[in-house]
Enzyme design. Structure first.
Site, PDB file in Angstrom:
ATOM      1  N   ASP A  22       0.883  -1.359  -0.014  1.00 41.98           N
ATOM      2  CA  ASP A  22       0.092   0.049   0.133  1.00 41.98           C
ATOM      3  C   ASP A  22       0.776   1.220  -0.013  1.00 41.98           C
ATOM      4  O   ASP A  22       0.366   2.239   0.380  1.00 41.98           O
ATOM      5  CB  ASP A  22      -0.879   0.149   1.407  1.00 41.98           C
ATOM      6  CG  ASP A  22      -0.120   0.252   2.578  1.00 41.98           C
ATOM      7  OD1 ASP A  22       1.016  -0.154   2.541  1.00 41.98           O
ATOM      8  OD2 ASP A  22      -1.026   0.578   3.504  1.00 41.98           O
ATOM      9  N   GLU A  23       2.074   1.428  -0.778  1.00 40.68           N
ATOM     10  CA  GLU A  23       2.815   2.087  -0.423  1.00 40.68           C
ATOM     11  C   GLU A  23       3.687   2.642  -1.830  1.00 40.68           C
ATOM     12  O   GLU A  23       4.369   1.399  -2.137  1.00 40.68           O
ATOM     13  CB  GLU A  23       3.881   1.966   0.804  1.00 40.68           C
ATOM     14  CG  GLU A  23       4.453   3.049   1.537  1.00 40.68           C
ATOM     15  CD  GLU A  23       5.396   2.748   2.647  1.00 40.68           C
ATOM     16  OE1 GLU A  23       6.516   3.443   2.587  1.00 40.68           O
ATOM     17  OE2 GLU A  23       5.300   1.804   2.882  1.00 40.68           O
TER      18      GLU A  23
END
Ligand code: MG
Length: 400
Positions: free
Chosen positions: A110-111
């Site tokens: 998620d980054e």
């Protein structure tokens, strides 16, 4: 645009807000506004993989044992992680980002880091572009996110973390140290619990107090980590944005020296191929959810078929799938010349977090051990008994 391997001169860090919970809420809107904890049931061994802001208010945080999370917030909804869905949404975010910038790094599920050095002419003014990009992702996927923009990866990431819940931040060129100075040392990537304690013990709760002192002091204390710490405290970071190349598929094939008719021989080959593919998937940190078997008959007629499964990189699952496909594929009583297994729909394996299924957990240790043996002694060092028998049979035939 910066050259490959060169540090960016302008960088965006983008992080999805409470990603697992956000994806769960997409699938079940009744979770909106409620404390949600993703990781498993409260009485399971295991840790919190993600939690909502509502749960954080009760002191729940990632990596906290589930039992403890339950004590903090018994009214929370506890969910098993749904890796397949998270990976799908992660890939969709990556695809949208790939369309808008030249160099994208996927740092985790998620980054993301985006190298936007010298992109001003293409993207237009930074702030407006950032807002538009965010709007397009949150609009299309309905997933909230926070971003930070700065000269380098380190400061951009801190900017994202500082901005969480407050708003997206941009750090103007040259203002890196000023931006970092008032924040607590723990917010710097690389500063863990132990280092934080040492720094607090030295009377340095804020990043600015590190930056003001000579580097030597920190190298004496922390060795090479001390050097990085001191550079980071002044907003210096030379790490390049590492381009993310999606591998589309991974597989292995075996061509028989002599065409075979014995289904046991073919089964043994499939087992061996599944091992090789499993080993390669794990080595490259991938999971697959599509398995294809290719079968070429002696007359060169070739048949292939694909089946889908939950994300996996376990030999036994790959083999089970391959065996099933093979049974439906091998329909002619004709000798076989080649067998192959390939996997597609690959996704990065985000590690232990998702190995909650008991079966997977059991096998995880096994494969770590097997991979280690194969790395040290060669890929053929360890295999199934039936594969070995088959190999011996083949070499006997070769020698005859
Ligand atoms: Mg996140």
């Amino acid at each position: 645009m910066s050259e490959a391997g060169a540090p960016p001169t302008r960088c965006m860090h983008l992080d999805m807000d409470t990603f697992f919970v956000s994806v769960e809420r997409l699938m079940d809107p009744s979770l909106n506004g409620r404390p949600v904890i993703v990781g498993g049931t409260p009485f399971q061994r295991g840790v919190v993989a993600g939690c909502s802001r509502e749960a954080r208010r009760y002191g729940v945080h990632s990596a906290m044992p589930l039992r403890q999370a339950y004590e903090c917030c018994p009214q929370a909804v506890f969910l098993h992680p749904n890796f397949t869905h998270y990976a799908e949404y992660s890939d969709r975010v990556a695809e949208m980002l790939e369309d808008s910038v030249p160099v994208l790094e996927k740092a985790s599920i998620d980054e993301f880091y985006l190298d936007i050095s010298g992109c001003g002419r293409v993207l237009g003014e930074e702030e407006g572009w950032g807002h538009r990009l965010k709007r397009s992702i949150t609009g299309e996927l309905q997933l909230p996110l926070t971003y930070g923009i700065a000269r380098n990866k380190l400061v951009a990431k801190v900017a994202t973390n500082v901005g969480k819940g407050h708003g997206d931040l941009r750090v103007p060129d040259g203002r890196e140290a000023d931006f970092l100075a008032p924040h607590r040392v723990r917010i710097l990537p690389g500063v863990g619990e132990v280092m934080e304690r040492d720094l607090l013990g030295m009377g340095m709760p804020r990043i600015g107090s590190i930056a003001r002192l000579p580097m030597q002091l920190f190298t004496n204390m922390f060795g090479k980590h001390g050097r990085a710490l001191h550079e980071h405290s002044r907003g210096i970071d030379y790490a390049p944005v590492l381009p993310y190349r999606r591998q589309k598929s991974l597989g292995a094939e075996h061509t028989y020296l002599e065409d075979v008719l014995d289904p046991r021989a073919m089964t043994a080959t499939l087992k061996q191929l599944a091992q090789r593919v499993g080993h390669d998937l794990r080595g490259k940190g991938f999971l697959t959810r599509s398995v294809t078997v290719k079968l070429r008959y002696a007359d060169f007629v070739t048949a292939t078929k694909t089946l889908h499964c939950d994300y996996t990189n376990a030999d036994h699952t790959l083999y089970r799938m391959a065996e099933r496909i093979f049974q439906s594929l091998y329909t002619r009583r004709v000798r076989v010349r080649l067998l192959g297994i390939s996997t597609s729909d690959l996704s990065e394996d985000y590690g232990q977090l998702f190995l909650f299924e008991e079966e997977e957990e059991k096998f995880d240790g096994l494969y770590t051990g097997l991979d280690d043996i194969r790395r040290r002694f060669g890929k053929g060092a360890i295999t199934y008994g039936s594969v070995l028998e088959q190999k011996q049979e083949e070499s006997r035939r070769r020698c005859a």
